[in-house]
Design an enzyme around this catalytic site. Sequence first.
Site, PDB file in Angstrom:
ATOM      1  N   ARG A  66      10.966 -11.576   4.471  1.00 16.86           N
ATOM      2  CA  ARG A  66      12.016 -12.192   3.659  1.00 16.86           C
ATOM      3  C   ARG A  66      13.424 -11.878   4.150  1.00 16.86           C
ATOM      4  O   ARG A  66      14.364 -12.598   3.827  1.00 16.86           O
ATOM      5  CB  ARG A  66      11.818 -11.845   2.186  1.00 16.86           C
ATOM      6  CG  ARG A  66      10.607 -12.602   1.609  1.00 16.86           C
ATOM      7  CD  ARG A  66      10.347 -12.285   0.160  1.00 16.86           C
ATOM      8  NE  ARG A  66       9.980 -10.925  -0.094  1.00 16.86           N
ATOM      9  CZ  ARG A  66       8.729 -10.451  -0.072  1.00 16.86           C
ATOM     10  NH1 ARG A  66       7.726 -11.256   0.180  1.00 16.86           N
ATOM     11  NH2 ARG A  66       8.484  -9.191  -0.325  1.00 16.86           N
ATOM     12  N   GLU A 103       4.454   1.215   0.160  1.00  8.70           N
ATOM     13  CA  GLU A 103       3.934   1.421  -1.191  1.00  8.70           C
ATOM     14  C   GLU A 103       2.415   1.295  -1.280  1.00  8.70           C
ATOM     15  O   GLU A 103       1.775   1.986  -2.042  1.00  8.70           O
ATOM     16  CB  GLU A 103       4.543   0.401  -2.175  1.00  8.70           C
ATOM     17  CG  GLU A 103       6.036   0.433  -2.281  1.00  8.70           C
ATOM     18  CD  GLU A 103       6.730  -0.531  -1.331  1.00  8.70           C
ATOM     19  OE1 GLU A 103       7.459  -1.396  -1.796  1.00  8.70           O
ATOM     20  OE2 GLU A 103       6.535  -0.412  -0.105  1.00  8.70           O
TER      21      GLU A 103
END
Length: 179
Positions: A66, A103
């Site tokens: 992104r 994560e």
Amino acid sequence: MSDERLRTVRERVRPFPDFPEPGVLFRDISPLLKDPVAFRTLIDLLEDHLRASCPKIDFIAGLDSRGFLIGPPLAQRLGIGFVPIRKKGKLPGPTESISYTLEYGKAELEIQSDAVAPGQKVVVVDDLLATGGTMRAACELLKRLKAEILECLVVIELKPLKGSEKLNSIPFYSLLQYD
């Protein structure tokens, strides 16, 4: 910074609970990308910030994937080049790579070995900062190429995850913060 312009951007970020796994509240920028006025406002706000905080930049380095949506129009506005930092195996030619923890597991990033010259000034751009692992890895790659990292810039920062602390002393800016 205009509260109205910031509100235009914030209103186009939608929350998705339990994505990509239970307990995670995902902040989706897809509605922001779909709305040409809101997207232009986003780029305007980021451009204004960079013109004020980093008057001399050689490149915007965008993170896969992104950061590729935000970095090129921002670089175009500033009249500078864009450098992609990609997932391993996506760039041709000699590359520098780094493994890191994120994560939900492990990953690897790469940059072309000749992407920047020593001493060139770079701003690293992505859509979101969570735990900071990807951004930190990107900065390490740029440091290997001896670039001067002026700032790390994101649209959204998830404050409770304290990702900006992993950037050590690199200046950091987030347009929107969520607790």
